[in-house]
Design an enzyme around this catalytic site. Structure first.
Site, PDB file in Angstrom:
ATOM      1  N   GLU A 439       0.859  -1.174   0.000  1.00 45.30           N
ATOM      2  CA  GLU A 439       0.000   0.000   0.000  1.00 45.30           C
ATOM      3  C   GLU A 439       0.905   1.237   0.000  1.00 45.30           C
ATOM      4  O   GLU A 439       1.114   1.824  -1.039  1.00 45.30           O
ATOM      5  CB  GLU A 439      -0.947  -0.047   1.214  1.00 45.30           C
ATOM      6  CG  GLU A 439      -2.216   0.714   0.937  1.00 45.30           C
ATOM      7  CD  GLU A 439      -3.430   0.194   1.690  1.00 45.30           C
ATOM      8  OE1 GLU A 439      -3.455  -0.964   2.113  1.00 45.30           O
ATOM      9  OE2 GLU A 439      -4.363   0.993   1.851  1.00 45.30           O
ATOM     10  N   GLU A 711      -2.161   0.433  13.386  1.00 41.48           N
ATOM     11  CA  GLU A 711      -3.311   0.802  12.569  1.00 41.48           C
ATOM     12  C   GLU A 711      -4.629   0.605  13.324  1.00 41.48           C
ATOM     13  O   GLU A 711      -5.546   1.405  13.213  1.00 41.48           O
ATOM     14  CB  GLU A 711      -3.326  -0.063  11.302  1.00 41.48           C
ATOM     15  CG  GLU A 711      -4.516   0.186  10.395  1.00 41.48           C
ATOM     16  CD  GLU A 711      -4.387  -0.507   9.056  1.00 41.48           C
ATOM     17  OE1 GLU A 711      -3.592  -1.472   8.955  1.00 41.48           O
ATOM     18  OE2 GLU A 711      -5.045  -0.079   8.097  1.00 41.48           O
TER      19      GLU A 711
HETATM   20  C1  BGC Z   1      -5.333   2.410   4.599  1.00 42.91           C
HETATM   21  C2  BGC Z   1      -5.852   3.498   5.456  1.00 42.91           C
HETATM   22  C3  BGC Z   1      -6.889   4.212   4.713  1.00 42.91           C
HETATM   23  C4  BGC Z   1      -7.993   3.230   4.452  1.00 42.91           C
HETATM   24  C5  BGC Z   1      -9.170   3.789   3.764  1.00 42.91           C
HETATM   25  C6  BGC Z   1      -6.454   1.453   4.288  1.00 42.91           C
HETATM   26  O1  BGC Z   1      -6.088   0.425   3.499  1.00 42.91           O
HETATM   27  O2  BGC Z   1      -4.246   1.794   5.125  1.00 42.91           O
HETATM   28  O3  BGC Z   1      -5.260   3.887   6.533  1.00 42.91           O
HETATM   29  O4  BGC Z   1      -7.289   5.426   5.195  1.00 42.91           O
HETATM   30  O5  BGC Z   1      -7.545   2.097   3.775  1.00 42.91           O
HETATM   31  O6  BGC Z   1     -10.182   3.536   4.487  1.00 42.91           O
END
Ligand code: BGC
Length: 906
Positions: A439, A711
């Site tokens: 990501e 997270e």
């Molecule tokens: C990310 C986030 C992001 C989210 C969207 C994830 O995959 O890591 O932090 O804001 O997707 O909802």
């Protein structure tokens, strides 16, 4: 008196940046006077003044000076300041140098065969014809490039030309290479794949987003002592050989084979320019900021050899290899061990590895075109490996670190350090969600949520400035829409979301609020407006924006379906969407007013009022009760001033009681949580949340050994096992937003909107005996503030405050009846007896039996609630709050507040 922190567009002596508007700023230290009375900026080319503001009332936080800039020109500037004590001083000379501006390039884009996986090296022999007075290199190589002179890296930057939407713009960098041009040599440029032509983005596809061929543009300009000039640009005369790097991309890592022999040079080919507009740099340099010796080398139960750095970093490594020719070494990078073994399943499709085939002898290897988010490294195939052979190298953008905060609580101090690492690890050119899995993208929501904390911890104006430049360009080609990630990497099809896209308004406003420099608002205003207009277009006459897809209170814990893999919270997405729509409209209105666009200011103010009416009609009862019964809805009601704050505060207290004092909030609610509780006069509740070591809470992860911010609240289960692998990073900074509250409320230093940039502040620390003491240093845009408090006796506080030159603070002494006082520049010490005990010994959250044990509390409570005597023994374990709420619901809020006040005065 000294003039310090001289900056141009928030950069110190910038070389080759794109600076269409020049904005100067400075600070004054060690002055007798308290305030600047006049200042003067002079810009020179050589000895000749080319701009002179004359003495006047110049704003030290940002004074724009118009100048017709010439290409490739060095300007010097000084600022002089007079103070109210009659002092006058001039700064040391500063400089900036322009890039090529609109001047045509003497170089041409060149390329080579792209079929060969070995990464190309473009080379050219250079023989200066005489003594060189100055030499500059202007360069862009795609996907990524590394410049060398006689085999040695030029400059200290990594991952140039950085990450942006290459379809829209492409950056070139400028290097001062004067000191290298002392004789003949070889200029070479190694190219990698990077974000431009390597795999990146969702879906695990091999497909590059922006281009599939290597490209190089490089112009060397030599100015000799006699004033003549020589230009060497890329063309067919350059040669191409192949390096030992056989594979690279951002997610999967890099491969190098030192058994491969040299290749015969081939001529470079002319090739097409990339699609995006070639632009002088906006990106700050990404440099090696810190190095790490491994803390430990373990053999895991599975028999793997694993290095532990002791800290999760983003970056690369240096490895001393001393293996026989042909030995194959493989390194893999991970964030955590599981059952004592190496683990990287949460990186999803990102291989995050380094493969190396030794050429024999001793070599230092270092990846060039990738980076890893890691603490642990699994080492395979290195028979003679020693722990000292490995050095971790943390890479991040070169922005000055700023605020520091320490308290009497070690776990809280660790949380602050973890947040700082979360920022550093996710500030590699783009503010990313995470640095390790497949990501690593500029998620707008995460960036928005964290921006307040980042501005306390660092001077992040120029860093976010580049991100916002990217964002505005994306919006231009998407009708004002802000893609969920910026740069968008073709993921625009995913659309946009409230609270994420609102980054387009919130981040520029925060930059203005924290620095007092409105240049960012002048530049971003069209984009800020375009975002609000885009929503208005969707919203139409029937509130369609509410029904659009939104991430909502992402990762909140109140989804009725529960479960570790849940991502959506219980707060109505449409409500959040409307609230953020209004927030952006208000910011646009305020910006318009600041920029003198009164009509537009009125128009967006009226829009904000209409949105508020719509919110009240749909989401509030006629009496002002929010019909969405979640912590986040109550927080938004109070924080965004949507309706009766007392009712919402009561609802919030009730909801917290019902959840056993635990937070339930996600990305939207969490940044508000402690701020709102403190503003409601119940800082103790905010501290309860901060200091809870149980899940869910900030210190839970600290106790579980986190070295950055997780997270999810439950990224790891209490037994140390990872809760899920689908979307679970241990290095996501969003919940680090609590550190903003620690600066603004615990230390109590807050910027003020009417006098931004910390030139005038509010200082109102919220003490808590559980911290014991707090020490904050904040070198703000206007100067350096200090706040130190300590609880030095049962009812005694010692407070020390420093206000910098040119600034004013409105100080409210905590737990004192004294009215707020205004402080000018200076250091002030207070030691006083508080008007109340520090930290109420008892509150309505205590169990009934405990309250009844305290004579005076018992007497006062029984007077108001004689029925308390009849509470059966088996119910005396519950808190008074729970009891009152179960009888009176939200109406109990007022009673609870009165009880708390009474208890705190005992
Ligand atoms: C990310 C986030 C992001 C989210 C969207 C994830 O995959 O890591 O932090 O804001 O997707 O909802």
């Amino acid at each position: 008196m000294r003039i310090t922190h001289c900056q141009l567009n928030h950069l110190t002596n910038p070389l080759g940046y794109d600076l269409p508007e020049l904005t100067f700023s400075w600070q004054v230290e060690q002055a007798e006077g308290k305030k600047q009375t006049a200042a003067r900026i002079v810009i020179r080319r050589g000895q000749d003044p080319v701009a002179d503001t004359g003495w006047g009332d110049l704003d030290s936080l940002g004074t724009a000076v118009p100048l017709m800039q010439e290409p490739r020109t060095r300007y010097t500037w000084t600022v002089s300041v007079r103070t109210d004590a009659g002092e006058e001083a001039e700064s040391a000379p500063q400089w900036f140098e322009t890039g090529k501006l609109d001047e045509p390039w003497a170089a041409r884009w060149i390329g080579c065969s792209d079929a060969e996986p070995r990464h190309p090296i473009f080379e050219r022999q250079i023989a200066p014809k005489g003594a060189v007075r100055s030499a500059r290199l202007y360069c862009c190589g795609l996907g990524l490039y590394e410049l060398r002179w006689n085999g040695k890296k030029i400059g200290r930057e990594y991952l140039t030309p950085y990450c942006n939407d290459y379809d829209l713009w492409v950056q070139y960098q400028t290097y001062d290479v004067t000191s290298l041009m002392t004789g003949p040599g070889e200029l070479s440029v190694l190219l990698g794949n990077g974000w431009y032509k390597g795999r990146f983005g969702f879906g695990g596809e091999e497909k590059p987003w922006y281009g599939d061929s290597w490209k190089l543009l490089c112009e060397l300009r030599l100015t000799y002592e006699d004033g003549t000039e020589e230009v060497v640009g890329t063309d067919e005369g350059w040669q191409v050989t192949r390096s030992a790097i056989t594979f690279s991309n951002i997610y999967d890592g890099e491969q190098r084979d030192d058994t491969l022999g040299p290749t015969a040079p081939e001529p470079a080919r002319l090739t097409d320019a990339p699609k995006g507009v070639l632009t002088a740099r906006h990106s700050l340099p990404v440099i090696a900021q810190e190095t790490f010796r491994p803390m430990d080398l373990v053999i895991t139960p599975a028999g793997e050899m694993v290095i532990d750095l002791g800290q999760e970093i983003t970056g690369i490594f240096r490895l001393r290899v001393h293996e026989a020719r042909g030995a194959r070494i493989r390194l893999q990078f991970g964030e955590i061990l599981q059952n004592g073994n190496f683990y990287n399943d949460n990186l999803r499709t990102a291989k995050a590895e380094y493969r190396y085939i030794s050429g024999g002898g001793e070599t230092i290897v270092e990846p060039r075109f990738t980076f890893y988010g890691y603490r642990y490294v699994k080492v395979e195939g290195a028979e003679h490996f020693l722990m000292e052979d490995f050095t971790g190298v943390a890479l991040y953008s070169d922005l000055p670190m700023r605020g520091e905060l320490t308290t009497g609580n070690e776990l809280v101090n660790k949380l602050i350090r973890n947040t700082r690492w979360g920022m550093a690890d996710n500030f590699l050119d783009v503010p990313t969600d995470c640095p390790q899995r497949d990501e690593r993208m500029g998620w707008t929501g995460d960036a928005q949520v964290f921006s307040g904390t980042a501005l306390y911890l660092a001077d992040a104006y120029a860093f976010y400035g580049k991100y916002l430049y990217d964002m505005a360009l994306e919006q231009e080609v998407n009708g004002g829409m802000v893609p969920n990630v910026v740069p968008a990497f073709g993921i625009v099809s995913m659309g946009c979301s409230s609270a994420w896209g609102d980054a387009a308004a919130i981040i520029p406003w925060n930059l203005y609020l924290y620095t007092g420099d409105a240049a960012i608002l002048r530049r971003q205003y069209p984009a800020m407006k375009a975002w609000v207009d885009y929503i208005t277009g969707i919203d139409g006459a029937d509130h369609a924006w509410r029904r659009h897809f939104h991430f909502g209170d992402w990762l909140a814990l109140d989804n009725p379906a529960g479960g570790a893999d849940q991502v959506k919270g219980a707060t109505d997405d449409g409500f959040i969407a409307d609230v953020f729509y209004r927030r952006s409209a208000i910011i646009v209105a305020k910006t318009a007013a600041l920029l003198g666009k009164d009509e537009e200011a009125a128009q967006y103010r009226a829009l904000a009022d209409r949105i508020l009416q719509g919110i009240r009609d749909e989401y509030f009862s006629p009496n002002g009760r929010c019909c969405i019964d979640t912590q986040t809805a109550a927080l938004l009601t109070i924080g965004e001033d949507l309706s009766d704050k007392n009712r919402a505060a009561a609802a919030l207290e009730r909801l917290l009681s019902l959840s056993g004092g635990k937070l339930k909030t996600g990305f939207v609610g969490t940044p508000l949580l402690c701020k709102v509780l403190t503003d409601c006069g119940i800082a103790g509740r905010a501290y309860d949340l901060l200091l809870s070591e149980e899940y869910p809470g900030w210190l839970y992860e600290v106790r579980m050994g986190a070295t950055t911010i997780w997270e999810r609240w439950n990224s790891l289960n209490p037994d140390g096992s990872i809760s899920s692998t689908g979307m679970n990073s241990l290095n996501h900074y969003s919940y680090g937003s609590v550190v903003e509250w620690m600066f603004s409320h615990c230390a109590g230093l807050k910027p003020m909107e009417d006098v931004p940039g910390f030139r005038r502040v509010k200082i109102a620390p919220a003490l808590d005996p559980r911290l014991g003491r707090l020490s904050m240093v904040y070198p703000s845009a206007a100067g350096c503030y200090r706040v130190n408090w300590e609880i030095t006796g049962p009812r005694e506080v010692t407070l020390c405050v420093t206000v910098p030159f040119g600034c004013e603070a409105e100080l409210t002494l905590p737990l004192s009846e004294e009215p707020a006082q205004t402080l000018n520049a200076g250091t002030y010490q207070f030691r006083y007896r508080t008007s109340r005990p520090i930290g109420a010994a008892l509150t309505a959250d205590d169990p009934i039996w405990k309250l009844m044990e305290h004579d005076r509390a018992r007497e006062a409570l029984l007077q108001a609630y004689p029925d308390l005597l009849r509470v059966p023994p088996m119910m005396r374990d519950q808190s008074l709050r729970t009891l009152l709420v179960s009888y009176a619901g939200d109406a109990a809020g007022d009673a609870i507040r009165a009880i708390n006040e009474m208890l705190s005065s005992l």
